[in-house]
Scaffold this motif. Structure first.
Motif, PDB file in Angstrom:
ATOM      1  N   GLU A 285     -19.548  -6.056  -1.086  1.00 16.26           N
ATOM      2  CA  GLU A 285     -20.297  -5.032  -1.823  1.00 16.26           C
ATOM      3  C   GLU A 285     -19.932  -3.618  -1.385  1.00 16.26           C
ATOM      4  OE1 GLU A 285     -22.913  -3.724  -4.723  1.00 16.26           O
ATOM      5  OE2 GLU A 285     -22.452  -5.827  -4.284  1.00 16.26           O
ATOM      6  N   HIS A 286     -19.738  -3.428  -0.082  1.00 12.10           N
ATOM      7  CA  HIS A 286     -19.627  -2.069   0.445  1.00 12.10           C
ATOM      8  C   HIS A 286     -18.257  -1.711   1.013  1.00 12.10           C
ATOM      9  CE1 HIS A 286     -24.023  -3.037   0.750  1.00 12.10           C
ATOM     10  NE2 HIS A 286     -24.069  -1.918   0.069  1.00 12.10           N
ATOM     11  N   ASP A 287     -17.515  -2.682   1.532  1.00 17.31           N
ATOM     12  CA  ASP A 287     -16.223  -2.384   2.148  1.00 17.31           C
ATOM     13  C   ASP A 287     -15.118  -2.265   1.095  1.00 17.31           C
ATOM     14  OD1 ASP A 287     -17.382  -2.387   4.632  1.00 17.31           O
ATOM     15  OD2 ASP A 287     -16.814  -4.459   5.099  1.00 17.31           O
ATOM     16  N   THR A 288     -14.066  -1.563   1.481  1.00 16.78           N
ATOM     17  CA  THR A 288     -12.904  -1.356   0.623  1.00 16.78           C
ATOM     18  C   THR A 288     -11.741  -2.201   1.128  1.00 16.78           C
ATOM     19  OG1 THR A 288     -13.565   0.903   0.071  1.00 16.78           O
ATOM     20  CG2 THR A 288     -11.234   0.367  -0.187  1.00 16.78           C
ATOM     21  N   LEU A 289     -10.998  -2.791   0.203  1.00 15.63           N
ATOM     22  CA  LEU A 289      -9.841  -3.620   0.547  1.00 15.63           C
ATOM     23  C   LEU A 289      -8.593  -3.073  -0.137  1.00 15.63           C
ATOM     24  CD1 LEU A 289      -8.421  -6.190   1.636  1.00 15.63           C
ATOM     25  CD2 LEU A 289      -9.248  -7.381  -0.411  1.00 15.63           C
TER      26      LEU A 289
ATOM     27  N   VAL B 285     -11.306  -2.929  -4.605  1.00 13.89           N
ATOM     28  CA  VAL B 285     -10.027  -3.540  -4.266  1.00 13.89           C
ATOM     29  C   VAL B 285      -8.891  -2.851  -5.021  1.00 13.89           C
ATOM     30  CG1 VAL B 285      -8.661  -5.664  -4.233  1.00 13.89           C
ATOM     31  CG2 VAL B 285     -11.158  -5.780  -4.008  1.00 13.89           C
ATOM     32  N   VAL B 286      -7.828  -2.515  -4.310  1.00 14.98           N
ATOM     33  CA  VAL B 286      -6.578  -2.103  -4.948  1.00 14.98           C
ATOM     34  C   VAL B 286      -5.430  -2.782  -4.221  1.00 14.98           C
ATOM     35  CG1 VAL B 286      -7.419   0.128  -5.794  1.00 14.98           C
ATOM     36  CG2 VAL B 286      -6.328  -0.013  -3.559  1.00 14.98           C
ATOM     37  N   MET B 287      -4.393  -3.123  -4.964  1.00 13.36           N
ATOM     38  CA  MET B 287      -3.209  -3.764  -4.404  1.00 13.36           C
ATOM     39  C   MET B 287      -1.977  -3.076  -4.973  1.00 13.36           C
ATOM     40  SD  MET B 287      -4.202  -7.849  -4.417  1.00 13.36           S
ATOM     41  CE  MET B 287      -4.290  -8.048  -6.193  1.00 13.36           C
ATOM     42  N   SER B 288      -0.979  -2.865  -4.120  1.00 16.48           N
ATOM     43  CA  SER B 288       0.260  -2.241  -4.577  1.00 16.48           C
ATOM     44  C   SER B 288       1.354  -3.290  -4.727  1.00 16.48           C
ATOM     45  CB  SER B 288       0.714  -1.144  -3.615  1.00 16.48           C
ATOM     46  OG  SER B 288       1.060  -1.692  -2.362  1.00 16.48           O
ATOM     47  N   ALA B 289       2.222  -3.090  -5.689  1.00 21.90           N
ATOM     48  CA  ALA B 289       3.300  -4.032  -5.980  1.00 21.90           C
ATOM     49  C   ALA B 289       4.316  -4.063  -4.849  1.00 21.90           C
ATOM     50  CB  ALA B 289       3.983  -3.643  -7.288  1.00 21.90           C
TER      51      ALA B 289
ATOM     52  N   ILE C   3     -12.359   3.758  -7.395  1.00 20.47           N
ATOM     53  CA  ILE C   3     -12.472   2.349  -7.000  1.00 20.47           C
ATOM     54  C   ILE C   3     -12.726   2.260  -5.492  1.00 20.47           C
ATOM     55  CG2 ILE C   3     -11.269   0.138  -6.840  1.00 20.47           C
ATOM     56  CD1 ILE C   3      -9.598   1.011  -9.261  1.00 20.47           C
ATOM     57  N   LEU C   4     -11.982   3.029  -4.731  1.00 20.29           N
ATOM     58  CA  LEU C   4     -12.002   2.902  -3.277  1.00 20.29           C
ATOM     59  C   LEU C   4     -13.294   3.379  -2.636  1.00 20.29           C
ATOM     60  CD1 LEU C   4      -8.386   4.216  -2.595  1.00 20.29           C
ATOM     61  CD2 LEU C   4      -9.132   1.828  -2.599  1.00 20.29           C
TER      62      LEU C   4
END
Length: 221
Positions: free
Chosen positions: A75-79, A152-156, A219-220
């Motif tokens: 809920e609260h942390d960023t990934l 959540v964000v992910m880089s290619a 998002i972050l």
């Protein structure tokens, strides 16, 4: 304070930056405080938990995420996950004598041990790299959905010499619907290099952190 968790390879760890380099260009014992992960955390006012590991393959990044996912508050942390080069891989080995009983045995083009040479000479396949990486990223994406992660964000994965347009197209076709990756990696914004001559420098890491917050801060945060 809410936390920012980051997973990736040496580009996430901060190898080569002034506070993260030792003799023979080996990485320091702790992730850099000058890297994009720490700088992003500072901009977001979050405690940083940097789980980057030098030399990691995408298989190992997924493995590390699975090992630590219970530490992350959905809920609260960023990934943030910065995926690594397609051609790397690893074998999970078991040794009860080790503190890390199940550990990653790295395989990469730059490694010199005999198992590595045999793998890349007789077993390695570029299309397998592409397909396997898509599977790992899809798995991570489904984990974040299962746990209902909010931030959540992910880089290619960055390109390497063997990443053709055909392979990149195939990779994107294999990703699950709704899975959006950041196309720009820290290596794509390079304006300086670290002292090892290979990794991004302090200015580049700062710039990448600023761009992340500028474009993905909604998002972050």
């Amino acid at each position: 304070m809410n936390k920012l968790f980051a997973f990736g390879c040496s580009h996430t760890y901060g190898h080569g930056l002034p506070d993260c380099i030792e003799q023979n260009n080996a990485p320091g014992p702790n992730p850099s405080k000058l890297g994009w992960v720490q700088k992003t955390g500072d901009l977001l006012d979050k405690e940083v938990i940097n789980k980057g590991e030098c030399g990691s393959s995408n298989k190992e990044i997924l493995w590390n995420l699975i090992q630590h996912i219970d530490l992350i508050d959905p809920e609260h942390d960023t990934l943030i996950i910065q995926w690594s080069y397609f051609e790397r891989t690893m074998i999970i080995k078991h040794d009860p004598r080790r503190a890390d009983e199940f550990y990653a045995y790295k395989l990469a083009p730059w490694a010199k041990h005999n198992d590595n040479k045999i793998y890349y000479k007789y077993l390695h396949s570029q299309i397998d790299d592409i397909c396997s990486t898509a599977l790992y990223i899809n798995h991570a994406y489904m984990l974040t959905k299962h746990y209902n992660f909010k931030k959540v964000v992910m880089s290619a994965p960055p390109d390497s010499s063997g990443t053709t347009k055909f392979y990149r197209k195939k990779f994107k076709e294999l990703l699950l619907p709704g899975l959006d990756l950041i196309e720009k990696n820290v290596t794509d914004l390079e304006i300086d290099r670290a002292s090892d001559g290979t990794h991004a420098g302090v200015k580049t890491n700062q710039l990448y952190a600023e761009k992340l917050v500028e474009h993905y801060g909604h998002i972050l945060k």
